[in-house]
Design a protein around this motif. Structure first.
Motif, short mmCIF file in Angstrom:
data_model
loop_
_atom_site.label_atom_id
_atom_site.label_comp_id
_atom_site.label_asym_id
_atom_site.label_seq_id
_atom_site.Cartn_x
_atom_site.Cartn_y
_atom_site.Cartn_z
N ARG A 45 0.82 -1.22 0.00
CA ARG A 45 0.00 0.00 0.00
C ARG A 45 0.85 1.27 0.00
O ARG A 45 0.58 2.21 -0.74
CB ARG A 45 -0.92 -0.02 1.23
CG ARG A 45 -1.78 1.22 1.38
CD ARG A 45 -2.69 1.10 2.58
NE ARG A 45 -3.40 2.34 2.85
CZ ARG A 45 -4.24 2.51 3.86
NH1 ARG A 45 -4.47 1.51 4.69
NH2 ARG A 45 -4.84 3.67 4.04
N LYS A 46 1.89 1.32 0.83
CA LYS A 46 2.71 2.51 0.92
C LYS A 46 3.55 2.70 -0.34
O LYS A 46 3.74 3.82 -0.81
CB LYS A 46 3.62 2.45 2.16
CG LYS A 46 2.87 2.46 3.48
CD LYS A 46 1.99 3.70 3.62
CE LYS A 46 1.32 3.75 4.98
NZ LYS A 46 0.37 4.87 5.09
N VAL A 70 1.83 10.84 2.26
CA VAL A 70 1.55 9.40 2.35
C VAL A 70 1.09 8.98 3.74
O VAL A 70 0.25 8.11 3.88
CB VAL A 70 2.80 8.60 1.93
CG1 VAL A 70 2.55 7.10 2.09
CG2 VAL A 70 3.18 8.92 0.49
N TRP A 71 1.63 9.65 4.79
CA TRP A 71 1.30 9.24 6.15
C TRP A 71 0.35 10.19 6.87
O TRP A 71 -0.16 9.86 7.92
CB TRP A 71 2.58 9.06 6.97
CG TRP A 71 3.26 7.75 6.72
CD1 TRP A 71 3.10 6.60 7.41
CD2 TRP A 71 4.22 7.47 5.70
NE1 TRP A 71 3.91 5.61 6.89
CE2 TRP A 71 4.60 6.12 5.83
CE3 TRP A 71 4.80 8.22 4.67
CZ2 TRP A 71 5.52 5.51 4.99
CZ3 TRP A 71 5.72 7.62 3.83
CH2 TRP A 71 6.08 6.28 4.00
N GLN A 79 4.14 12.24 14.79
CA GLN A 79 4.52 11.34 15.87
C GLN A 79 5.87 10.67 15.62
O GLN A 79 6.37 9.92 16.46
CB GLN A 79 3.43 10.27 16.06
CG GLN A 79 2.05 10.85 16.33
CD GLN A 79 0.96 9.79 16.24
OE1 GLN A 79 1.25 8.60 16.22
NE2 GLN A 79 -0.28 10.23 16.19
N SER A 80 6.46 10.94 14.47
CA SER A 80 7.70 10.27 14.09
C SER A 80 8.93 11.11 14.46
O SER A 80 8.93 12.32 14.30
CB SER A 80 7.70 9.98 12.59
OG SER A 80 8.90 9.38 12.20
N PHE A 98 11.39 5.29 8.20
CA PHE A 98 10.32 4.52 7.57
C PHE A 98 10.19 4.87 6.09
O PHE A 98 9.82 4.04 5.27
CB PHE A 98 8.98 4.76 8.28
CG PHE A 98 8.55 6.20 8.34
CD1 PHE A 98 7.66 6.70 7.41
CD2 PHE A 98 9.04 7.05 9.33
CE1 PHE A 98 7.25 8.03 7.45
CE2 PHE A 98 8.63 8.37 9.38
CZ PHE A 98 7.75 8.87 8.44
N ILE A 99 10.53 6.11 5.72
CA ILE A 99 10.51 6.50 4.31
C ILE A 99 11.67 5.83 3.57
O ILE A 99 11.50 5.29 2.47
CB ILE A 99 10.60 8.03 4.15
CG1 ILE A 99 9.35 8.69 4.71
CG2 ILE A 99 10.78 8.41 2.68
CD1 ILE A 99 9.36 10.19 4.60
N TYR A 100 12.86 5.87 4.18
CA TYR A 100 14.03 5.25 3.55
C TYR A 100 13.76 3.78 3.25
O TYR A 100 14.12 3.27 2.18
CB TYR A 100 15.25 5.35 4.46
CG TYR A 100 15.64 6.75 4.85
CD1 TYR A 100 15.50 7.82 3.96
CD2 TYR A 100 16.15 7.03 6.12
CE1 TYR A 100 15.85 9.11 4.32
CE2 TYR A 100 16.50 8.32 6.48
CZ TYR A 100 16.35 9.35 5.58
OH TYR A 100 16.69 10.63 5.94
#
Length: 225
Positions: free
Chosen positions: A152-153, A178-179, A185-186, A191-193
């Motif tokens: 999905r991402k 996307v998020w 909260q990150s 998580f993108i990498y």
């Protein structure tokens, strides 16, 4: 695609969020005029669902400001007020559509998809660049007519890159698109990498004629190989 739902009725707002999330949209919300105004100033949205009667203000005032900024063309008004005057004023201010409460969530979803097709894709359901075909309805990717499975991402990231080919995409903009709200909260962009790394590998293995180029310290750019 990222959608802002401006609606003060909590139950309806949640029902809309649940329905559109199932369609794989990224959803953000605002329950009053002030919050909506702040989010519209700070972020870009692919579609805005706008209630007219809001705590602290009127939705049409927000629409007037969007028109001044040239961003009113992706708005669907959702309101219990079914007067012709309100509908005409909203459309004159640039809204794409007007849906009177109560409405079926399936109809709202269909109208959202129609607005996105008209404004972002010239009415098409696919993005075709080089030897890639991204089908937005079926959520599939073909490279050289061969199916390439995406999660999905990965699908959302590639779609964003295809819509912004040859443009610099910052890590922050990509994460927000996307998020959505949860990006706050990150602590970092690891998580993108991870998602970019996997997507790059899939494009390379499928001999895609496009690649995601890293711009050190800033973000990425989708370019032809």
């Amino acid at each position: 695609m990222k959608i802002l739902v401006i609606e003060d009725e909590k139950e309806l707002q949640q029902n809309i969020v649940d329905s559109l999330t199932k369609e794989h949209f990224v959803i953000e919300t605002a329950s009053d005029f002030r919050t909506a105004s702040e989010k519209l100033d700070l972020y870009q949205y692919d579609c805005i669902l706008l209630d007219i009667m809001l705590p602290q203000g009127n939705g049409l005032t927000l629409l007037e400001e969007l028109k001044k900024q040239g961003k009113a063309g992706n708005v669907i008004i959702i309101s219990a007020k079914d007067s012709l005057d309100d509908k005409l004023k909203g459309l004159e201010l640039g809204a794409d559509d007007y849906l009177t409460k109560p409405f079926h969530l399936a109809e709202l979803t269909a109208r959202v998809k129609a607005v996105l097709r008209r404004n972002l894709l010239d009415g098409k359901n696919t993005l075709e660049i080089s030897n890639l075909i991204l089908d937005l309805n079926e959520r599939t990717l073909l490279i050289n007519n061969e199916n390439v499975p995406l999660n999905r991402k990965e699908f959302a990231i590639l779609k964003y890159f295809l819509l912004n080919q040859n443009r610099l995409v910052t890590k922050t903009a990509l994460a927000e698109h996307v998020w959505g709200d949860h990006i706050d909260q990150s602590d970092n962009f690891d998580f993108i990498y991870y998602q970019i790394k996997n997507l790059r590998k899939k494009l390379q293995l499928a001999a895609a004629a496009l690649e995601i180029e890293a711009i050190y310290g800033i973000g990425y750019k989708l370019v032809a190989t």
